[in-house]
Motif scaffolding. Structure first.
Motif, PDB file in Angstrom:
ATOM      1  N   UNK A   1     -17.056 -29.458  10.931  1.00  0.00           N
ATOM      2  CA  UNK A   1     -18.115 -30.513  10.734  1.00  0.00           C
ATOM      3  C   UNK A   1     -17.848 -31.800  10.126  1.00  0.00           C
ATOM      4  N   UNK A   2     -16.857 -31.664   9.399  1.00  0.00           N
ATOM      5  CA  UNK A   2     -16.337 -32.854   8.896  1.00  0.00           C
ATOM      6  C   UNK A   2     -15.803 -33.815   9.829  1.00  0.00           C
ATOM      7  N   UNK A   3     -15.249 -33.291  10.764  1.00  0.00           N
ATOM      8  CA  UNK A   3     -14.511 -34.244  11.839  1.00  0.00           C
ATOM      9  C   UNK A   3     -15.915 -34.707  12.569  1.00  0.00           C
ATOM     10  N   UNK A   4     -16.792 -34.000  12.731  1.00  0.00           N
ATOM     11  CA  UNK A   4     -18.246 -34.435  13.610  1.00  0.00           C
ATOM     12  C   UNK A   4     -18.982 -35.519  12.753  1.00  0.00           C
ATOM     13  N   UNK A   5     -18.599 -35.529  11.592  1.00  0.00           N
ATOM     14  CA  UNK A   5     -19.305 -36.510  10.665  1.00  0.00           C
ATOM     15  C   UNK A   5     -18.232 -37.763  10.610  1.00  0.00           C
ATOM     16  N   UNK A   6     -17.306 -37.529  11.399  1.00  0.00           N
ATOM     17  CA  UNK A   6     -16.317 -38.844  11.191  1.00  0.00           C
ATOM     18  C   UNK A   6     -15.330 -39.100   9.973  1.00  0.00           C
ATOM     19  N   UNK A   7     -15.341 -37.706   9.296  1.00  0.00           N
ATOM     20  CA  UNK A   7     -14.518 -37.542   8.133  1.00  0.00           C
ATOM     21  C   UNK A   7     -12.984 -36.813   8.362  1.00  0.00           C
TER      22      UNK A   7
ATOM     23  N   UNK B   1     -26.964 -30.584  21.088  1.00  0.00           N
ATOM     24  CA  UNK B   1     -26.191 -29.794  22.030  1.00  0.00           C
ATOM     25  C   UNK B   1     -24.673 -29.914  21.703  1.00  0.00           C
ATOM     26  N   UNK B   2     -23.982 -28.851  21.829  1.00  0.00           N
ATOM     27  CA  UNK B   2     -22.647 -28.627  21.328  1.00  0.00           C
ATOM     28  C   UNK B   2     -22.194 -27.767  22.155  1.00  0.00           C
ATOM     29  N   UNK B   3     -20.709 -27.596  21.826  1.00  0.00           N
ATOM     30  CA  UNK B   3     -19.842 -26.439  22.464  1.00  0.00           C
ATOM     31  C   UNK B   3     -18.754 -26.233  21.260  1.00  0.00           C
ATOM     32  N   UNK B   4     -18.957 -25.077  20.496  1.00  0.00           N
ATOM     33  CA  UNK B   4     -18.309 -24.968  19.235  1.00  0.00           C
ATOM     34  C   UNK B   4     -16.501 -24.752  19.648  1.00  0.00           C
ATOM     35  N   UNK B   5     -15.909 -24.830  18.638  1.00  0.00           N
ATOM     36  CA  UNK B   5     -14.169 -24.913  19.034  1.00  0.00           C
ATOM     37  C   UNK B   5     -14.031 -23.847  19.715  1.00  0.00           C
ATOM     38  N   UNK B   6     -13.127 -24.003  20.931  1.00  0.00           N
ATOM     39  CA  UNK B   6     -12.839 -23.060  22.003  1.00  0.00           C
ATOM     40  C   UNK B   6     -11.387 -23.605  22.622  1.00  0.00           C
ATOM     41  N   UNK B   7     -10.947 -22.919  23.374  1.00  0.00           N
ATOM     42  CA  UNK B   7      -9.777 -23.446  24.333  1.00  0.00           C
ATOM     43  C   UNK B   7     -10.024 -23.282  25.600  1.00  0.00           C
TER      44      UNK B   7
ATOM     45  N   UNK C   1     -22.017 -35.934  18.902  1.00  0.00           N
ATOM     46  CA  UNK C   1     -21.269 -36.092  20.437  1.00  0.00           C
ATOM     47  C   UNK C   1     -19.957 -36.075  20.291  1.00  0.00           C
ATOM     48  N   UNK C   2     -19.016 -36.018  19.227  1.00  0.00           N
ATOM     49  CA  UNK C   2     -17.652 -36.359  19.423  1.00  0.00           C
ATOM     50  C   UNK C   2     -16.930 -35.223  19.981  1.00  0.00           C
ATOM     51  N   UNK C   3     -15.701 -35.533  20.585  1.00  0.00           N
ATOM     52  CA  UNK C   3     -14.917 -34.471  20.997  1.00  0.00           C
ATOM     53  C   UNK C   3     -13.967 -34.174  19.765  1.00  0.00           C
ATOM     54  N   UNK C   4     -13.567 -33.160  19.249  1.00  0.00           N
ATOM     55  CA  UNK C   4     -13.082 -32.907  18.101  1.00  0.00           C
ATOM     56  C   UNK C   4     -11.787 -31.712  18.326  1.00  0.00           C
TER      57      UNK C   4
ATOM     58  N   UNK D   1     -19.176 -31.631  19.418  1.00  0.00           N
ATOM     59  CA  UNK D   1     -20.084 -31.709  18.128  1.00  0.00           C
ATOM     60  C   UNK D   1     -21.418 -32.030  18.610  1.00  0.00           C
ATOM     61  N   UNK D   2     -22.345 -31.471  17.997  1.00  0.00           N
ATOM     62  CA  UNK D   2     -23.907 -31.762  18.074  1.00  0.00           C
ATOM     63  C   UNK D   2     -24.299 -32.966  18.599  1.00  0.00           C
ATOM     64  N   UNK D   3     -24.886 -33.395  19.515  1.00  0.00           N
ATOM     65  CA  UNK D   3     -25.412 -34.712  19.715  1.00  0.00           C
ATOM     66  C   UNK D   3     -26.493 -34.984  18.646  1.00  0.00           C
ATOM     67  N   UNK D   4     -26.452 -35.867  17.717  1.00  0.00           N
ATOM     68  CA  UNK D   4     -27.342 -36.268  16.750  1.00  0.00           C
ATOM     69  C   UNK D   4     -28.528 -37.148  17.375  1.00  0.00           C
ATOM     70  N   UNK D   5     -28.053 -38.240  17.892  1.00  0.00           N
ATOM     71  CA  UNK D   5     -29.096 -39.122  18.695  1.00  0.00           C
ATOM     72  C   UNK D   5     -28.597 -39.456  19.912  1.00  0.00           C
TER      73      UNK D   5
END
Length: 534
Positions: A290-296, A424-430, A464-467, A503-507
């Motif tokens: 989640x920190x990566x999704x926030x740009x941290x 919309x999201x797809x949580x960590x996966x391979x 909406x980032x790919x992390x 990551x979940x699409x915020x806007x």
């Protein structure tokens, strides 16, 4: 009366008829609801016009009769002495008043009700409403937004003003409560009280909010506050039967707690909690993701940053790319993740979206235990698979990916197009199958997924980032660009560092397409390494 059915409304039925609930999983499909609602409003306005015309006739008749009866009632015999008045009185009561009765009984709502009844079968369901509420809570958690921020619609990158009313917030809290999610129940019911205390009008009663809130805080272990809230509820509704029972129960529990504390000769446990509750732990360690999704995210050291370059890429001197090479940018050094620019034109993107949209269906994941494809809460999107025969643009894009990567698409999977829904999201996966999933791609007969080519087909205003949680990398969507990485080492072993997430699409509205290349056919295009870690 003839039923009025708008032609546009009928047209949209055909579109909506292809969709099976789960609107919340695709913004692309939710746009259809906008047009359907617009047509429904037109139908409602037509009903209002007809109703107003009917009321206008009735009002005109009433005014006319009022003037006439005030005159005739003043001198009934004198009035009826005129034979014309006598005739008209008989005629009115025998013919005109029954005609008015027919007008009053005329069902001018029939057309609108018919439209509404037909369209309701395509409306979002309870599942959609629950999914939409969960999406807002997911955004709330991932991006550390408090309910007040969401209620006021203060989100980055938004073009339109949107606020949640008291009743909307209450709906959020009730959805959480129905799912046994008392953490979010408390947050949203507290927001309801805040807006009610600010004087906002609502149909939701404060007593009803306190009823939910008191039980939710009790479930979170805050007995003192549960007791306080229950007393507030009873002060508003002294005859509230459930609250009365809860009050006696809470008082008994508190007394038992005091007795235990006295036996232990300490009052430490009697202090009131500060009403700050921890988010419950679930199956996924979320801090890094989640920190990566926030740009941290983790920042590369200057030394590693020096390894990242921009260049023109000609795909190992592929003839087509020698004339028009692609701009290539390093996103991460190890494993090597690259971004290509201007991979798809706006026209190509729109055409692919156009042919994919009717085929969109809830995206699935493979159950690691059974191997069966199933929907999952950690993947919220809709996807479709496009064949080259569907449209020349699909074949053209496939060939372009082959030229860029130097890998053959003959053994690759079909082009998958995905559109993400609310949060919309797809949580960590391979992307590749691991050793405990050896039969995942057996039916394809093409080996494991050796590489992933991901096209971004839209910009995303926020989120909406790919992390890549194990790397600390975050790659943000840019329309027309694509990112590429290898899932397998040259030895054929899976590269576990490539675990990634959407990551979940915020806007915004996120569209992507991807091509998974498989091992077979790449033997001479990407030769094996000599060691297990090559």
């Amino acid at each position: 009366m003839k039923r009025w059915v708008p032609t546009l409304l009928v047209a949209w039925f055909g579109v909506l008829g292809c969709v099976q609930a789960e609107f919340f999983t695709s913004i692309g499909h939710m746009t259809d609801l906008i047009y359907a609602e617009k047509d429904l409003v037109q139908s409602l306005k037509q009903y209002i016009l007809v109703e107003e015309a009917k009321l206008s006739k009735i009002k005109s008749w009433a005014n006319k009769m009022e003037a006439l009866t005030s005159k005739s009632a003043a001198d009934p015999e004198g009035y009826l002495a005129h034979p014309v008045n006598a005739y008209k009185l008989v005629k009115r009561l025998n013919t005109d008043w029954p005609a008015l009765e027919d007008l009053v009984l005329q069902d001018s709502a029939a057309g609108f009700i018919a439209n509404l009844s037909v369209q309701r079968q395509f409306f979002p369901t309870d599942e959609d409403e629950m999914g939409a509420a969960k999406a807002l809570m997911r955004l709330q958690d991932t991006y550390k937004l408090d309910p007040d921020t969401i209620s006021k619609g203060q989100l980055p990158g938004t073009k339109y003003q949107a606020m949640l009313s008291v009743d909307d917030c209450f709906g959020m809290g009730r959805s959480a409560y129905n799912e046994g999610d008392y953490y979010h129940t408390v947050l949203w019911m507290e927001q309801v009280l805040k807006q009610l205390d600010a004087g906002e009008e609502a149909t939701t009663a404060k007593a009803e909010v306190l009823d939910y809130l008191s039980y939710a805080v009790f479930q979170l272990g805050d007995l003192h506050r549960a007791l306080e809230l229950t007393r507030r509820l009873l002060s508003l509704e002294p005859s509230h039967e459930r609250a009365g029972g809860n009050l006696r129960y809470f008082e008994r529990l508190l007394e038992e707690e005091r007795e235990k504390m006295l036996l232990n000769q300490t009052e430490a446990g009697l202090a009131t909690q500060e009403s700050i509750y921890e988010r419950p732990v679930d199956y996924l360690p979320r801090d890094v993701y989640e920190s990566l999704c926030r740009g941290e995210g983790v920042k590369l050291t200057p030394r590693r940053q020096k390894r990242l370059f921009c260049r023109y890429h000609h795909g190992n001197r592929t003839p087509q790319l020698l004339i028009a090479p692609f701009k290539e940018e390093d996103e991460w050094d190890s494993p090597h993740i690259v971004r290509y620019y201007d991979v798809m034109s706006d026209e190509e993107i729109e055409r692919i979206k156009e042919i994919a949209k009717p085929k969109l269906a809830r995206a699935t994941v493979r159950d690691p235990k059974t191997g069966v494809l199933t929907v999952a809460s950690y993947r919220v999107s809709k996807s479709s698979w496009l064949e080259e025969d569907d449209d020349p643009v699909v074949a053209r894009v496939n060939l372009r990916m082959q030229h860029i990567t130097g890998l053959t698409v003959k053994t690759a999977e079909l082009l998958q197009v995905a559109n993400y829904g609310m949060g919309g999201q797809y949580e960590p996966h391979f992307d590749f199958s691991r050793k405990n999933e050896q039969d995942a791609f057996k039916r394809l007969g093409t080996g494991n997924r050796v590489a992933t080519f991901l096209n971004y087909m839209s910009d995303v205003e926020a989120g909406g980032a790919t992390v890549f949680p194990d790397l600390g990398a975050a790659i943000w969507p840019k329309k027309g660009t694509a990112v590429f990485w290898y899932n397998l080492l040259r030895s054929g072993e899976g590269d576990y560092r490539t675990r990634h997430a959407a990551c979940p699409v915020l806007v915004g509205c996120k569209w992507v397409s991807n091509k998974w290349f498989h091992e077979r056919g790449q033997e001479f295009l990407r030769p094996c390494g000599s060691t297990e870690v090559d």
